[in-house]
Design a protein around this motif. Structure first.
Motif, PDB file in Angstrom:
ATOM      1  N   GLU A  24      -3.490 -12.113 -14.504  1.00 24.44           N
ATOM      2  CA  GLU A  24      -2.404 -13.174 -14.771  1.00 24.44           C
ATOM      3  C   GLU A  24      -1.319 -12.456 -15.452  1.00 24.44           C
ATOM      4  O   GLU A  24      -1.511 -11.653 -16.375  1.00 24.44           O
ATOM      5  CB  GLU A  24      -3.061 -14.286 -15.754  1.00 24.44           C
ATOM      6  CG  GLU A  24      -2.247 -15.462 -15.964  1.00 24.44           C
ATOM      7  CD  GLU A  24      -2.982 -16.532 -16.778  1.00 24.44           C
ATOM      8  OE1 GLU A  24      -2.267 -17.601 -17.032  1.00 24.44           O
ATOM      9  OE2 GLU A  24      -4.098 -16.203 -17.441  1.00 24.44           O
ATOM     10  N   PHE A  25       0.071 -12.955 -15.011  1.00 29.48           N
ATOM     11  CA  PHE A  25       1.277 -12.544 -15.560  1.00 29.48           C
ATOM     12  C   PHE A  25       1.801 -11.055 -15.059  1.00 29.48           C
ATOM     13  O   PHE A  25       2.808 -10.843 -15.610  1.00 29.48           O
ATOM     14  CB  PHE A  25       1.222 -12.476 -17.274  1.00 29.48           C
ATOM     15  CG  PHE A  25       0.631 -13.755 -18.043  1.00 29.48           C
ATOM     16  CD1 PHE A  25       1.105 -15.054 -17.616  1.00 29.48           C
ATOM     17  CD2 PHE A  25      -0.390 -13.443 -18.949  1.00 29.48           C
ATOM     18  CE1 PHE A  25       0.497 -16.037 -18.163  1.00 29.48           C
ATOM     19  CE2 PHE A  25      -0.918 -14.640 -19.577  1.00 29.48           C
ATOM     20  CZ  PHE A  25      -0.216 -15.864 -19.177  1.00 29.48           C
ATOM     21  N   GLU A  26       1.037 -10.558 -14.269  1.00 30.22           N
ATOM     22  CA  GLU A  26       1.264  -9.383 -13.680  1.00 30.22           C
ATOM     23  C   GLU A  26       2.357  -9.455 -12.426  1.00 30.22           C
ATOM     24  O   GLU A  26       2.301 -10.524 -11.790  1.00 30.22           O
ATOM     25  CB  GLU A  26      -0.036  -8.754 -13.291  1.00 30.22           C
ATOM     26  CG  GLU A  26      -1.180  -7.877 -14.311  1.00 30.22           C
ATOM     27  CD  GLU A  26      -0.408  -7.154 -15.143  1.00 30.22           C
ATOM     28  OE1 GLU A  26       0.553  -6.337 -14.558  1.00 30.22           O
ATOM     29  OE2 GLU A  26      -0.911  -6.967 -16.199  1.00 30.22           O
ATOM     30  N   LYS A  27       3.144  -8.691 -12.455  1.00 30.45           N
ATOM     31  CA  LYS A  27       4.205  -8.441 -11.498  1.00 30.45           C
ATOM     32  C   LYS A  27       3.633  -8.337 -10.152  1.00 30.45           C
ATOM     33  O   LYS A  27       2.774  -7.429  -9.882  1.00 30.45           O
ATOM     34  CB  LYS A  27       5.081  -7.601 -11.849  1.00 30.45           C
ATOM     35  CG  LYS A  27       6.563  -7.652 -10.722  1.00 30.45           C
ATOM     36  CD  LYS A  27       7.650  -6.475 -11.237  1.00 30.45           C
ATOM     37  CE  LYS A  27       8.659  -6.666 -10.297  1.00 30.45           C
ATOM     38  NZ  LYS A  27       9.853  -5.473 -10.560  1.00 30.45           N
ATOM     39  N   ARG A  28       4.047  -9.206  -9.030  1.00 34.36           N
ATOM     40  CA  ARG A  28       3.537  -9.054  -7.739  1.00 34.36           C
ATOM     41  C   ARG A  28       3.828  -7.665  -7.122  1.00 34.36           C
ATOM     42  O   ARG A  28       5.055  -6.974  -7.410  1.00 34.36           O
ATOM     43  CB  ARG A  28       4.557 -10.009  -6.579  1.00 34.36           C
ATOM     44  CG  ARG A  28       3.959 -10.130  -5.305  1.00 34.36           C
ATOM     45  CD  ARG A  28       4.989 -11.051  -4.599  1.00 34.36           C
ATOM     46  NE  ARG A  28       4.798 -12.567  -5.081  1.00 34.36           N
ATOM     47  CZ  ARG A  28       5.341 -13.551  -4.634  1.00 34.36           C
ATOM     48  NH1 ARG A  28       6.190 -13.456  -3.579  1.00 34.36           N
ATOM     49  NH2 ARG A  28       5.384 -14.710  -5.095  1.00 34.36           N
ATOM     50  N   ASP A  29       2.905  -7.156  -6.289  1.00 33.91           N
ATOM     51  CA  ASP A  29       2.783  -5.859  -5.905  1.00 33.91           C
ATOM     52  C   ASP A  29       2.624  -4.649  -6.909  1.00 33.91           C
ATOM     53  O   ASP A  29       2.859  -3.468  -6.443  1.00 33.91           O
ATOM     54  CB  ASP A  29       4.083  -5.681  -4.886  1.00 33.91           C
ATOM     55  CG  ASP A  29       3.928  -6.560  -3.718  1.00 33.91           C
ATOM     56  OD1 ASP A  29       2.884  -6.986  -3.145  1.00 33.91           O
ATOM     57  OD2 ASP A  29       4.789  -7.009  -3.203  1.00 33.91           O
ATOM     58  N   SER A  30       2.273  -5.023  -8.188  1.00 32.30           N
ATOM     59  CA  SER A  30       2.050  -4.103  -9.251  1.00 32.30           C
ATOM     60  C   SER A  30       0.577  -3.851  -9.157  1.00 32.30           C
ATOM     61  O   SER A  30       0.076  -2.854  -9.707  1.00 32.30           O
ATOM     62  CB  SER A  30       2.432  -4.316 -10.540  1.00 32.30           C
ATOM     63  OG  SER A  30       1.845  -5.485 -10.929  1.00 32.30           O
ATOM     64  N   TYR A  31      -0.097  -4.310  -8.223  1.00 32.19           N
ATOM     65  CA  TYR A  31      -1.719  -4.201  -8.181  1.00 32.19           C
ATOM     66  C   TYR A  31      -2.251  -4.838  -7.023  1.00 32.19           C
ATOM     67  O   TYR A  31      -1.294  -5.671  -6.104  1.00 32.19           O
ATOM     68  CB  TYR A  31      -2.350  -5.199  -9.539  1.00 32.19           C
ATOM     69  CG  TYR A  31      -2.045  -6.553  -9.227  1.00 32.19           C
ATOM     70  CD1 TYR A  31      -2.866  -7.378  -8.806  1.00 32.19           C
ATOM     71  CD2 TYR A  31      -0.731  -7.010  -9.782  1.00 32.19           C
ATOM     72  CE1 TYR A  31      -2.700  -8.831  -8.332  1.00 32.19           C
ATOM     73  CE2 TYR A  31      -0.889  -8.582  -9.505  1.00 32.19           C
ATOM     74  CZ  TYR A  31      -1.562  -9.277  -8.761  1.00 32.19           C
ATOM     75  OH  TYR A  31      -1.300 -10.550  -8.499  1.00 32.19           O
ATOM     76  N   TYR A  32      -3.298  -4.437  -6.879  1.00 27.22           N
ATOM     77  CA  TYR A  32      -4.027  -5.407  -5.551  1.00 27.22           C
ATOM     78  C   TYR A  32      -5.371  -5.576  -5.976  1.00 27.22           C
ATOM     79  O   TYR A  32      -6.213  -4.762  -6.411  1.00 27.22           O
ATOM     80  CB  TYR A  32      -4.342  -4.494  -4.384  1.00 27.22           C
ATOM     81  CG  TYR A  32      -4.687  -5.001  -3.145  1.00 27.22           C
ATOM     82  CD1 TYR A  32      -3.889  -5.967  -2.416  1.00 27.22           C
ATOM     83  CD2 TYR A  32      -6.163  -4.919  -2.877  1.00 27.22           C
ATOM     84  CE1 TYR A  32      -4.741  -6.712  -1.388  1.00 27.22           C
ATOM     85  CE2 TYR A  32      -6.644  -5.497  -1.773  1.00 27.22           C
ATOM     86  CZ  TYR A  32      -5.970  -6.494  -0.963  1.00 27.22           C
ATOM     87  OH  TYR A  32      -6.551  -7.058  -0.029  1.00 27.22           O
TER      88      TYR A  32
END
Length: 313
Positions: A24-32
């Protein structure tokens, strides 16, 4: 509907919630994300958030036919006393929900006047908990009766017409899906049905325009980069619907949703709910479900509710 189908719908929502909590709150495409993990809230893998912790009291309320005051007390027990939680800790409660509960418990407002009516208070904190109401109303043919209850249950925490209309759209889509419609068919027919039902309610009727993108025939082809995934109720509803339209399974829809970033827990939870309503013969990933925290507490509410609703349909 069979009891196992109702269970699957509700558990799908919890799984989506738990998958989204760590990012939650993480930027798109900074994780999978495609598995249970830990992250943002430093909770054990499989922990679910306020989305589910607000949903469980609603299930209990619908089962016992208790008052709105009784439901507000249950919400307060969650926020202040850590009831209905995966590990005895309440976390991530939104400001609008918290304000409504203080209005009821501290300021002693009537339950249906506790929700914030301001335009700034259009987060997804009502939308996230309301799926059990749609299941409860699956056989109610009178749209006016459905909308009245949808409005009241929303108003406990969110009273701006935009949030109320978002609940109408979400719960009426679920109503359609549970009665055999496809999501695309529901989206095609719902605007006219709501427009007719809301005649005379101009404060709500004018809010339909904020959601018009999701009713367009080419909405599914909207580019991912144009799909917003914030906690704003319009963004949440569009992102969840888009994720289902662009998937062929419940699991696929959830993975697509949880990787959009920002308000991942609620968007993944609502996506999972919609996908499982459209795909009643499918079921959420068993491995994900087995990793949910505090499964006995979830079973305590979900299983009897599913059995009761199935027996009454």
């Amino acid at each position: 509907m069979r009891a196992y189908q109702i269970e699957n719908i509700l558990y799908a929502g919890v799984v989506g919630d738990a998958l989204g909590v760590p990012v939650e709150f993480e930027k798109r495409d900074s994780y999978y994300i495609d598995s249970m993990t830990t992250g943002t809230w430093e909770q054990p893998a499989g922990s679910w958030s306020d989305d589910t912790s607000f949903t469980l009291p609603l299930i209990e309320n619908l089962m016992t036919n208790k008052s709105y005051d009784d439901l507000m007390q249950k919400f307060v027990n969650y926020m202040f006393h850590n009831e209905y939680t995966p590990n005895g800790v309440a976390f991530g409660i939104g400001n609008t929900c918290a304000k409504a509960l203080r209005n009821w418990s501290v300021n002693h407002y009537p339950a249906l006047e506790c929700g914030d009516p301001s335009v700034e208070a259009n987060g997804n904190g009502a939308l996230m908990r309301l799926a059990p109401l749609a299941i409860h109303l699956a056989n109610e043919k009178d749209i006016s009766k459905r909308l009245d209850l949808e409005r009241e249950y929303t108003s406990l925490t969110h009273r701006h017409p935009r949030s109320i209309v978002a609940s109408y759209i979400y719960l009426e889509i679920i109503h359609d899906l549970l009665n055999g419609c496809s999501l695309r068919s529901s989206l095609d027919n719902l605007p006219n049905r709501l427009t007719q039902a809301l005649q005379g309610r101009f404060d709500e009727l004018k809010e339909l325009s904020y959601f018009e993108a999701m009713f367009q025939p080419d909405f599914a082809t909207t580019l991912r980069k144009e799909i917003k995934s914030s906690g704003y109720v319009v963004d949440t509803l569009l992102a969840s619907t888009w994720s289902v339209l662009n998937s062929t399974s419940i699991d696929g829809a959830v993975i697509l949703a949880v990787n959009l970033g920002e308000d991942t827990d609620t968007i993944a939870s609502i996506t999972a709910t919609l996908a499982s309503c459209e795909n009643l013969s499918d079921h959420i990933n068993d491995d994900w479900k087995s990793q949910l925290q505090n499964k006995p507490l979830l079973d305590k509410f979900i299983k009897p509710f599913a059995k009761k609703e199935a027996s009454e349909k």
